[in-house]
Design an enzyme around this catalytic site. Structure first.
Site, PDB file in Angstrom:
ATOM      1  N   ALA A 147     -54.226 106.036 -28.963  1.00 23.05           N
ATOM      2  CA  ALA A 147     -52.620 105.622 -28.422  1.00 23.05           C
ATOM      3  C   ALA A 147     -51.862 105.345 -29.534  1.00 23.05           C
ATOM      4  CB  ALA A 147     -52.818 104.515 -27.339  1.00 23.05           C
ATOM      5  N   LYS A 164     -62.379 122.651 -27.195  1.00 24.17           N
ATOM      6  CA  LYS A 164     -61.555 122.663 -25.774  1.00 24.17           C
ATOM      7  C   LYS A 164     -62.011 123.232 -24.814  1.00 24.17           C
ATOM      8  CE  LYS A 164     -58.685 119.386 -27.368  1.00 24.17           C
ATOM      9  NZ  LYS A 164     -58.390 118.207 -26.803  1.00 24.17           N
ATOM     10  N   ASP A 209     -62.963 102.907 -33.169  1.00 25.75           N
ATOM     11  CA  ASP A 209     -63.340 104.106 -33.603  1.00 25.75           C
ATOM     12  C   ASP A 209     -64.499 105.109 -32.698  1.00 25.75           C
ATOM     13  OD1 ASP A 209     -64.543 106.488 -35.032  1.00 25.75           O
ATOM     14  OD2 ASP A 209     -65.272 105.054 -36.947  1.00 25.75           O
ATOM     15  N   VAL A 257     -50.339 107.367 -32.053  1.00 26.39           N
ATOM     16  CA  VAL A 257     -49.085 108.507 -32.384  1.00 26.39           C
ATOM     17  C   VAL A 257     -49.089 109.291 -31.120  1.00 26.39           C
ATOM     18  CG1 VAL A 257     -49.166 108.040 -34.822  1.00 26.39           C
ATOM     19  CG2 VAL A 257     -50.878 109.573 -33.433  1.00 26.39           C
ATOM     20  N   GLY A 258     -48.173 110.138 -31.533  1.00 22.57           N
ATOM     21  CA  GLY A 258     -48.097 111.352 -30.445  1.00 22.57           C
ATOM     22  C   GLY A 258     -48.180 111.297 -28.989  1.00 22.57           C
ATOM     23  N   GLU A 263     -45.110 119.060 -30.707  1.00 20.29           N
ATOM     24  CA  GLU A 263     -44.559 118.483 -31.885  1.00 20.29           C
ATOM     25  C   GLU A 263     -45.272 117.075 -32.222  1.00 20.29           C
ATOM     26  OE1 GLU A 263     -40.766 118.555 -34.902  1.00 20.29           O
ATOM     27  OE2 GLU A 263     -40.640 119.554 -32.993  1.00 20.29           O
ATOM     28  N   TYR A 273     -62.418 124.161 -33.199  1.00 17.34           N
ATOM     29  CA  TYR A 273     -61.532 123.421 -32.499  1.00 17.34           C
ATOM     30  C   TYR A 273     -61.338 123.826 -30.904  1.00 17.34           C
ATOM     31  CZ  TYR A 273     -57.187 121.282 -30.434  1.00 17.34           C
ATOM     32  OH  TYR A 273     -56.289 120.860 -29.469  1.00 17.34           O
TER      33      TYR A 273
END
Length: 255
Positions: A14, A165, A65, A16-17, A197, A161
């Site tokens: 939570a 997903k 973490d 950023v982004g 972005e 990655y």
């Protein structure tokens, strides 16, 4: 969103982004949001921003973490002790390392597995147990997936990655089936955005600022608020409606 006022949501990643935008929106709609990340100072700043804006909910920063299962379980214990438990779980935290299948570092692969798959699964399990313990039958678990969970791009940097997903796609459908078999109305949803972005590309290419910037240079990408709005939409649907997967991308994105 009225039925969620005063109820508890956990948002991972939570700081950023997409995670920050989602936490902020849920607070705006009156939820009590536990926002977790390793960098808790950014969440504290976001919490102050929400308070200054007069939002009816509250953002509670929590340092965790997600590669450490003991820390995740301690976080859930604290949420139980201080806020009774989790009603909504937003598994947003995720990361990528530019480590191809033919030459990538094992440690980086394991880090992606730990965050993108294991932490998501532990948070899902602990959230369900929290809901079950309190006889919550209308909870919601939302996994932030990716369009990479549905197709493989010709980009070696993100192939591992992408594998994580694809796992999230399978895990979410498996979760839906298990919840149905458990005779509960707790819902499970994937949200799969294309390019957004955020700091994602800058972290992926942390050693190459020019390459990171180029990721967002060819077309207008989605913004974090676009994905947060999708989360709000999913939570706003009537309890008998289950959104399995929202796939969303910029109108200019090719694939």
């Amino acid at each position: 969103m009225d039925r969620w006022k005063g109820r508890v949501a956990l948002v991972t990643g939570a700081s950023v982004g997409i995670g920050a935008a989602t936490a902020k929106e849920l607070v705006r709609f009156g939820m009590k949001v536990v926002g977790c990340a390793r960098d808790v100072e950014k969440i504290k700043s976001l919490a102050a921003e929400c308070q200054s804006a007069g939002y009816s909910g509250v953002l509670i920063p929590f340092k965790c973490d997600l590669t450490n299962v003991d820390e995740i379980q301690s976080m859930f214990a604290a949420i139980k002790a201080q806020h009774n438990g989790v009603d909504v779980c937003i598994n947003n935290a995720g990361l990528a390392h530019a480590e191809p299948l033919l030459s990538g570092k094992t440690s980086a692969w394991k880090n992606m597995l730990d965050v993108n798959i294991v932490a998501l699964s532990v948070c899902t399990r602990e959230s369900y147990q929290s809901m079950k313990e309190r006889k919550i039958d209308d909870g919601h678990i939302i996994n932030l997936n990716s369009m990479c969970g549905h197709r493989v791009l010709p980009n070696a940097d993100i192939h591992f990655y992408t594998g994580t997903k694809y796992a999230v796609t399978a895990l979410t459908e498996g979760l839906r089936q298990e919840l149905r078999d458990a005779k509960t109305h707790i819902r499970a949803t994937c949200i799969s955005p294309g390019l957004v972005e955020t700091e994602f590309a800058r972290r992926l290419y942390s050693q190459n600022a020019e390459k990171a910037a180029s990721v967002y240079s060819s077309y207008k990408a989605l913004e974090a608020i676009d994905v947060a709005n999708a989360v709000v939409y999913v939570l706003s649907t009537p309890p008998h409606v289950q959104i399995g997967d929202i796939q969303m991308r910029s109108v200019e994105q090719v694939s």
